[in-house]
Design an enzyme around this catalytic site. Structure first.
Site, PDB file in Angstrom:
ATOM      1  N   ILE A  10       0.829  -1.220   0.000  1.00 55.90           N
ATOM      2  CA  ILE A  10       0.000   0.000   0.000  1.00 55.90           C
ATOM      3  C   ILE A  10       0.858   1.262   0.000  1.00 55.90           C
ATOM      4  O   ILE A  10       0.413   2.303  -0.485  1.00 55.90           O
ATOM      5  CB  ILE A  10      -0.968  -0.026   1.204  1.00 55.90           C
ATOM      6  CG1 ILE A  10      -2.182   0.894   0.954  1.00 55.90           C
ATOM      7  CG2 ILE A  10      -0.268   0.320   2.523  1.00 55.90           C
ATOM      8  CD1 ILE A  10      -3.309   0.697   1.957  1.00 55.90           C
ATOM      9  N   VAL A  32       1.417  -3.017   8.559  1.00 56.52           N
ATOM     10  CA  VAL A  32       1.235  -1.936   7.585  1.00 56.52           C
ATOM     11  C   VAL A  32       1.516  -0.581   8.239  1.00 56.52           C
ATOM     12  O   VAL A  32       2.020   0.342   7.581  1.00 56.52           O
ATOM     13  CB  VAL A  32      -0.184  -1.994   6.968  1.00 56.52           C
ATOM     14  CG1 VAL A  32      -1.255  -1.610   7.972  1.00 56.52           C
ATOM     15  CG2 VAL A  32      -0.272  -1.149   5.721  1.00 56.52           C
ATOM     16  N   ASP A  33       1.264  -0.477   9.528  1.00 56.01           N
ATOM     17  CA  ASP A  33       1.538   0.768  10.271  1.00 56.01           C
ATOM     18  C   ASP A  33       3.034   1.091  10.191  1.00 56.01           C
ATOM     19  O   ASP A  33       3.444   2.206   9.849  1.00 56.01           O
ATOM     20  CB  ASP A  33       1.112   0.549  11.729  1.00 56.01           C
ATOM     21  CG  ASP A  33       1.052   1.835  12.542  1.00 56.01           C
ATOM     22  OD1 ASP A  33       0.902   1.734  13.772  1.00 56.01           O
ATOM     23  OD2 ASP A  33       1.175   2.925  11.947  1.00 56.01           O
ATOM     24  N   GLY A 118      -4.303  -8.682  10.636  1.00 56.47           N
ATOM     25  CA  GLY A 118      -2.917  -9.088  10.911  1.00 56.47           C
ATOM     26  C   GLY A 118      -2.701  -9.284  12.398  1.00 56.47           C
ATOM     27  O   GLY A 118      -3.297 -10.179  13.015  1.00 56.47           O
TER      28      GLY A 118
HETATM   29  N1  APR Z   1       0.651  -3.040   2.318  1.00 57.45           N
HETATM   30  C1  APR Z   1      -0.607  -3.516   2.369  1.00 57.45           C
HETATM   31  N2  APR Z   1      -1.065  -4.340   3.331  1.00 57.45           N
HETATM   32  C2  APR Z   1      -0.167  -4.722   4.279  1.00 57.45           C
HETATM   33  C3  APR Z   1       1.170  -4.264   4.300  1.00 57.45           C
HETATM   34  C4  APR Z   1       1.562  -3.392   3.256  1.00 57.45           C
HETATM   35  N3  APR Z   1       2.821  -2.899   3.198  1.00 57.45           N
HETATM   36  N4  APR Z   1       1.782  -4.824   5.381  1.00 57.45           N
HETATM   37  C5  APR Z   1       0.881  -5.600   5.990  1.00 57.45           C
HETATM   38  N5  APR Z   1      -0.296  -5.550   5.339  1.00 57.45           N
HETATM   39  C6  APR Z   1      -1.551  -6.240   5.633  1.00 57.45           C
HETATM   40  C7  APR Z   1      -1.449  -7.502   6.433  1.00 57.45           C
HETATM   41  O1  APR Z   1      -1.122  -8.612   5.597  1.00 57.45           O
HETATM   42  C8  APR Z   1      -2.862  -7.601   6.975  1.00 57.45           C
HETATM   43  O2  APR Z   1      -3.701  -8.268   6.046  1.00 57.45           O
HETATM   44  O3  APR Z   1      -2.332  -5.374   6.430  1.00 57.45           O
HETATM   45  C9  APR Z   1      -3.323  -6.137   7.112  1.00 57.45           C
HETATM   46  C10 APR Z   1      -3.402  -5.652   8.552  1.00 57.45           C
HETATM   47  O4  APR Z   1      -2.347  -6.216   9.295  1.00 57.45           O
HETATM   48  P1  APR Z   1      -1.553  -5.338  10.424  1.00 57.45           P
HETATM   49  O5  APR Z   1      -0.677  -4.384   9.774  1.00 57.45           O
HETATM   50  O6  APR Z   1      -0.951  -6.309  11.378  1.00 57.45           O
HETATM   51  O7  APR Z   1      -2.682  -4.490  11.165  1.00 57.45           O
HETATM   52  P2  APR Z   1      -3.758  -4.965  12.237  1.00 57.45           P
HETATM   53  O8  APR Z   1      -4.059  -6.406  12.169  1.00 57.45           O
HETATM   54  O9  APR Z   1      -4.868  -3.990  12.111  1.00 57.45           O
HETATM   55  O10 APR Z   1      -2.999  -4.707  13.631  1.00 57.45           O
HETATM   56  C11 APR Z   1      -2.687  -3.384  13.963  1.00 57.45           C
HETATM   57  O11 APR Z   1      -0.445  -3.937  14.416  1.00 57.45           O
HETATM   58  O12 APR Z   1       1.285  -2.983  13.279  1.00 57.45           O
HETATM   59  C12 APR Z   1       0.578  -2.921  14.436  1.00 57.45           C
HETATM   60  O13 APR Z   1       0.725  -0.617  15.101  1.00 57.45           O
HETATM   61  C13 APR Z   1      -0.143  -1.620  14.545  1.00 57.45           C
HETATM   62  O14 APR Z   1      -0.776  -2.049  16.781  1.00 57.45           O
HETATM   63  C14 APR Z   1      -1.253  -2.008  15.449  1.00 57.45           C
HETATM   64  C15 APR Z   1      -1.622  -3.400  14.992  1.00 57.45           C
END
Ligand code: APR
Length: 349
Positions: A10, A32-33, A118
């Site tokens: 993304i 993704v954060d 995720g």
């Molecule tokens: N681009 C697009 N999608 C991504 C990317 C990327 N670069 N990296 C990861 N993802 C996808 C993952 O595969 C997943 O399907 O984003 C989706 C959400 O995963 P997470 O990033 O782990 O987010 P979430 O499950 O909402 O958890 C949020 O995790 O990273 C920490 O600070 C964040 O505490 C928060 C928690």
């Protein structure tokens, strides 16, 4: 195409706005954060420090800084705790509030990750279902280009029964590619049977000579004419075009134009082009999208496709998947697109 799936990182997307699956501090994390903060640069963290955090289900806006995207909408998804802690409503609120913020900011295009799917542990198929449901509902009354980014294929699940049925249909329609040896045998058998047919039905000694000049074509009511027609006269006998058939079908089915192009996952601009140009030739995915929107039978769909110069065949997965859905009376274009995406095919719209 207002809504589509995309396998990508993304942070690379050059759209007006990307959505971040953040945590309540908004100061970055993993997944993704972390990727967004890394790509946007340290200025993002400094900016977010001034936002005062974000509650679960809420959304806050920041500039994109070093990202290709102009804006970032930070939203905090629910942590999955079994499904009885209001997780679904909170996840739905993430999409609704992010879309409202994007609209308020004047964005034309938004990309979402699969929020909470995720680290937060939301079951991926349920997270996908909530995302698709909220985005479709939003698009019924708004114009926006929305991308749901699937970062890894494993986070994309079709319902088992659908996957099983579509796979079985594909196997039935698409014979396994013969091995070279198998192919040679097949060709040999074909030749042999052709020879046998010739032996059984020998060519008549004197084939009746085809008349030197072909008899004049019989003018029919539909085509008054053209016995000795010139090319110009023939070109005047054009049949109903794709655009004309589409508009006729919309009227026959009692749809409004808006309802039709929304159901077809086609944007207003493209529909206006098709409506205003009787000679407009759509792409095959767009032509099929309208056949789905109008809930045409397989024969009607074939007729509409033919107007645009296309056919459905059993030589590729895309066509067979379309045939599967139409012959099963399933005209849910979002489910069809999910299936096409799962089989690495182009999407409808
Ligand atoms: N681009 C697009 N999608 C991504 C990317 C990327 N670069 N990296 C990861 N993802 C996808 C993952 O595969 C997943 O399907 O984003 C989706 C959400 O995963 P997470 O990033 O782990 O987010 P979430 O499950 O909402 O958890 C949020 O995790 O990273 C920490 O600070 C964040 O505490 C928060 C928690």
């Amino acid at each position: 195409m207002p809504f589509f799936f995309l396998r990508a990182d993304i942070t690379t997307l050059d759209c007006d706005c990307i959505v971040n699956a953040a945590n309540s501090s908004l100061l970055g994390g993993g997944g993704v954060d972390g990727a967004i903060h890394r790509a946007a640069g340290p200025a993002l963290r400094d900016y977010c420090a001034g936002l005062g955090g974000c509650a679960t289900g809420e959304a806050k806006l920041s500039p994109g800084f070093a990202l290709p995207a102009k804006w970032i909408i930070h939203t905090v998804g629910p942590i999955w705790r079994g499904g009885s802690h209001n997780e679904e409503d909170l996840l739905a609120a993430c999409y609704r509030n992010s879309l409202a913020l994007a609209l308020a900011q004047g964005c034309q295009s938004v990309a979402f990750p699969l929020i909470s799917a995720g680290a937060y542990g939301y079951p991926r198929d349920q997270a996908l279902a909530v995302a698709v449901r909220e985005i479709r509902a939003f698009l019924l009354s708004h114009e926006l280009e929305i991308t749901l980014v699937i970062f890894d294929k494993s986070s994309f699940h079709l319902p088992d029964s659908l996957l099983r049925d579509v796979t079985a249909f594909l196997d039935r329609c698409m014979p396994a590619p013969a091995s070279m040896e198998g192919r040679n045998t097949a060709v040999f058998k074909l030749r042999k049977s052709a020879k046998r047919r010739m032996d059984l039905f020998p060519r008549p000694a004197e084939r009746e000579q085809a008349p030197a000049t072909m008899p004049p074509p019989v003018p029919s009511a539909a085509f008054p004419l053209c016995a000795e027609s010139s090319l110009d006269e023939r070109l005047r006998c054009l049949d109903e075009s794709f655009s004309q058939m589409l508009l006729r079908k919309i009227d026959e089915k009692g749809f409004t134009d808006v309802a039709c192009y929304k159901r077809a996952n086609v944007d207003r601009k493209l529909f206006s082009k098709i409506r205003s140009d009787p000679a407009y030739h759509p792409s095959k995915p767009t032509a099929i999208a309208f056949a789905i929107a109008l809930e045409l039978s397989l024969d009607e769909a074939r007729e509409l496709l033919m107007k645009a110069g296309f056919a459905l065949s059993h030589s590729n997965k895309f066509d067979i998947i379309i045939e599967y859905f139409i012959s099963n009376g399933n005209y849910d274009i979002f489910q069809i697109n999910e299936t096409l995406f799962a089989f690495d095919q182009v999407l409808l719209g």
